[in-house]
Every structure is written in C-alpha cells, then in structure tokens.
Design a protein around this motif. Structure first.
Motif, short mmCIF file in Angstrom:
data_model
loop_
_atom_site.label_atom_id
_atom_site.label_comp_id
_atom_site.label_asym_id
_atom_site.label_seq_id
_atom_site.Cartn_x
_atom_site.Cartn_y
_atom_site.Cartn_z
N LEU A 76 -0.07 4.38 -10.29
CA LEU A 76 -1.19 5.03 -9.60
C LEU A 76 -1.85 4.07 -8.62
N ALA A 77 -1.99 2.80 -9.00
CA ALA A 77 -2.57 1.81 -8.10
C ALA A 77 -1.71 1.67 -6.84
N LYS A 78 -0.40 1.63 -7.02
CA LYS A 78 0.50 1.56 -5.87
C LYS A 78 0.35 2.80 -5.00
N SER A 79 0.25 3.96 -5.62
CA SER A 79 0.12 5.20 -4.87
C SER A 79 -1.18 5.25 -4.09
N ILE A 80 -2.26 4.72 -4.66
CA ILE A 80 -3.53 4.67 -3.95
C ILE A 80 -3.39 3.83 -2.69
N VAL A 81 -2.74 2.69 -2.80
CA VAL A 81 -2.55 1.81 -1.64
C VAL A 81 -1.67 2.49 -0.59
N ILE A 82 -0.61 3.11 -1.02
CA ILE A 82 0.31 3.78 -0.09
C ILE A 82 -0.41 4.90 0.64
N GLU A 83 -1.14 5.73 -0.09
CA GLU A 83 -1.86 6.83 0.55
C GLU A 83 -2.97 6.31 1.45
N SER A 84 -3.60 5.20 1.07
CA SER A 84 -4.63 4.59 1.93
C SER A 84 -4.02 4.13 3.25
N ALA A 85 -2.82 3.59 3.18
CA ALA A 85 -2.13 3.17 4.40
C ALA A 85 -1.80 4.39 5.27
#
Length: 105
Positions: A26-35
C-alpha cells in the motif's frame, strides 16, 4: 468505521484483493499514485485536466484509507493528531506568510 472506509473495504473485499494489500504494498501504491498525480502538472502548472487530477487524487486517498484500515488507525484521528503537532511546530506568530521549515523560523 466511516462511510468512505466502508465503500473502499467493500470494493476490496468483493474482489478478494486484501491478500495483496500488505502495508508495504500500500505504501508503494501511494507513492506510485502520487507520482501519477504529479504527472498531471508535469509540463504546465496552470493548465491541467481537472478530471484527471481528481481521479489521481482519489487513487492516492483510496490507498491511504486502505493503509489506515490495514494498520488499524482512523484517518480523522491521525490527521487531527498531525495537525496538533503542526500547530506546535508552526505557531501562527512565527509561520504566517512564510514557507520556512519549522527549525528555520
């Protein structure tokens, strides 16, 4: 549990996706979606696709709600906690109208 959390949880549970949602994922997904949200402004700060920005912002927020659920916290509780901390770090009399970091005020 609030209504938004229930909607997100139902969506995930209906698809049996919780098995893929460890906090690290989920942390990775947050960063990816933020990008992807940032990409909306890549070439022009003033002219952007408002609908696309809303969709990417929603994706970030959905993953944040999933992270809250996964680690057993309520979004409103942790936001209130952090705002209280921010109020202490950035008192109005020192921070108003400034973008300096708290240790530089």
């Amino acid at each position: 549990m609030d209504e938004l959390q229930q909607i997100v949880n139902k969506f995930v549970n209906d698809r049996d996706w919780d098995q893929f949602h460890a906090p690290v994922h989920l942390a990775k997904s947050i960063v990816i979606e933020s990008a992807e949200l940032l990409e909306c402004f890549q070439w022009d700060n003033d002219h952007f696709d408002h609908q696309h920005v809303k969709e990417e912002l929603a994706d970030v927020m959905i993953y944040c709600l999933q992270m809250c659920d996964k680690i057993g916290v309520r979004a409103d509780d942790i936001i209130k906690m952090k705002m209280k901390m921010n109020e202490e770090k950035y008192p109005v009399e020192k921070a108003k109208g400034k973008s300096d970091k708290y240790n530089e005020l």
